[in-house]
Scaffold this motif. Structure first.
Motif, PDB file in Angstrom:
ATOM      1  N   GLN A   1      55.426  51.292  47.073  1.00 42.21           N
ATOM      2  CA  GLN A   1      54.919  51.176  45.709  1.00 42.21           C
ATOM      3  C   GLN A   1      55.085  52.491  44.949  1.00 42.21           C
ATOM      4  O   GLN A   1      55.036  53.569  45.536  1.00 42.21           O
ATOM      5  CB  GLN A   1      53.428  50.801  45.739  1.00 42.21           C
ATOM      6  N   HIS A   2      55.251  52.386  43.640  1.00 36.11           N
ATOM      7  CA  HIS A   2      55.289  53.535  42.750  1.00 36.11           C
ATOM      8  C   HIS A   2      54.099  53.395  41.796  1.00 36.11           C
ATOM      9  O   HIS A   2      53.880  52.321  41.232  1.00 36.11           O
ATOM     10  CB  HIS A   2      56.594  53.563  41.954  1.00 36.11           C
TER      11      HIS A   2
ATOM     12  N   ASP B  42      52.503  54.475  38.345  1.00 37.11           N
ATOM     13  CA  ASP B  42      52.897  55.108  37.080  1.00 37.11           C
ATOM     14  C   ASP B  42      51.764  55.988  36.539  1.00 37.11           C
ATOM     15  O   ASP B  42      50.697  56.089  37.151  1.00 37.11           O
ATOM     16  CB  ASP B  42      53.362  54.061  36.062  1.00 37.11           C
TER      17      ASP B  42
ATOM     18  N   PRO C 212      50.426  50.162  39.909  1.00 38.15           N
ATOM     19  CA  PRO C 212      51.462  50.140  40.942  1.00 38.15           C
ATOM     20  C   PRO C 212      52.563  49.128  40.624  1.00 38.15           C
ATOM     21  O   PRO C 212      52.303  48.060  40.073  1.00 38.15           O
ATOM     22  CB  PRO C 212      50.689  49.711  42.190  1.00 38.15           C
ATOM     23  N   THR C 213      53.785  49.489  40.955  1.00 37.43           N
ATOM     24  CA  THR C 213      54.926  48.574  40.881  1.00 37.43           C
ATOM     25  C   THR C 213      55.719  48.751  42.168  1.00 37.43           C
ATOM     26  O   THR C 213      55.755  49.854  42.739  1.00 37.43           O
ATOM     27  CB  THR C 213      55.844  48.849  39.670  1.00 37.43           C
ATOM     28  N   GLN C 214      56.345  47.686  42.620  1.00 38.13           N
ATOM     29  CA  GLN C 214      57.107  47.766  43.860  1.00 38.13           C
ATOM     30  C   GLN C 214      58.429  48.496  43.623  1.00 38.13           C
ATOM     31  O   GLN C 214      59.228  48.109  42.775  1.00 38.13           O
ATOM     32  CB  GLN C 214      57.372  46.377  44.432  1.00 38.13           C
ATOM     33  N   ALA C 215      58.637  49.569  44.402  1.00 36.11           N
ATOM     34  CA  ALA C 215      59.885  50.330  44.321  1.00 36.11           C
ATOM     35  C   ALA C 215      60.928  49.740  45.264  1.00 36.11           C
ATOM     36  O   ALA C 215      62.115  49.946  45.080  1.00 36.11           O
ATOM     37  CB  ALA C 215      59.621  51.789  44.681  1.00 36.11           C
TER      38      ALA C 215
END
Length: 111
Positions: free
Chosen positions: A76-77, A79, A84-87
């Protein structure tokens, strides 16, 4: 914020219930012991792999394997706002292809 424990717990219970159910169907007279359940769980692979909430669960056809084969790992990243967003991800999940930077998937026995 969810951390994946619920999905892993759900999958663990589902895996255990499926193993016990299989033992009752295939060997109803066999005592329900931890080694018998573990042996049934180790048979979860190939076409019998469990498509769980946390990804594909397969023990690769190896009775001595203590952990699932190529278990899903999500990277996850976070921001600047803390969202969280999946990298990317490594492991087996449905028919999706893992990220290019992951180690190669292990082959299952008999495949």
């Amino acid at each position: 914020m969810l951390d994946g424990h619920a999905a892993l717990g759900f999958d663990a219970v589902k895996l255990y219930i499926n193993a016990v159910k299989q033992l009752r169907e295939d060997a109803a007279q066999m005592p329900l012991t931890p080694p018998a359940v573990w042996h049934a769980i180790s048979g979860v692979h190939g076409d019998e792999a469990l498509d769980g909430e946390s990804g594909i669960i397969s023990f690769g056809g190896d009775v001595d394997r203590q952990v699932p084969l190529d278990k899903l790992l999500s990277v996850q990243h976070i921001d600047g706002a803390g969202k969280p967003t999946q990298a990317g991800f490594c492991g087996r999940v449905g028919g999706q292809k893992q990220s290019s930077w992951c180690p190669p998937l292990e082959a299952e026995k008999g495949r």
